[in-house]
Design a protein around this motif. Structure first.
Motif: not given
Length: 143
Positions: A95-99, A111-115, A117-121, A126-129
């Protein structure tokens, strides 16, 4: 600390033995099936029912273990509390990153401009430890 180390080593040894038992059973059972069917080549096996598999006894034991783990480990209240806490943190991060998408790394903003924002976030999170996700949660949400 010594007790914790011996507990970790014991858990690893038990897990290793359980995996080894399953692999040995799988190999033994599969070889027996191939010999019984008198298969000489992979082409002969292609159109048959699955050949690779555990014995009925091992499948029964696996099912018993999975039921035990489901009831006594995966649904244990302490595990549920940790899972719920992690889900809350991930929802908060999303939510914070979307806002505030400018909080994303620049490569993800592009990347968010291509695919989208929600998918990018989602991909970013998902890639975070686990450790990094908790650090980001503390930095972006709790501060």
């Amino acid at each position: 600390e010594g007790r914790e180390l011996s507990d970790v080593l014991l858990r690893r040894a038990v897990a290793h033995e359980l995996i080894d038992m399953q692999v040995q059973d799988l190999l033994k059972n599969t070889v027996a099936k191939i010999e019984k069917m008198q298969l000489d080549s992979a082409d002969q096996a292609k159109n048959l029912r699955p050949i690779v598999g555990h014995s009925k006894q091992m499948m029964s034991q696996k099912n018993d273990l999975e039921s035990f783990l489901l009831q006594n480990v995966y649904r244990h209240p302490s595990v549920i509390r940790v899972r719920d806490s992690a889900q809350t943190a991930l929802r908060g991060l999303f939510a914070r990153l979307q806002y505030d998408p400018h909080l994303l790394p620049k490569s993800f903003i592009r990347r968010s401009e291509e695919i989208g924002l929600q998918r990018t976030i989602g991909d970013y999170i998902a890639g975070m430890t686990d450790r990094f996700a908790w650090q980001e949660y503390a930095r972006l949400i709790e501060s």
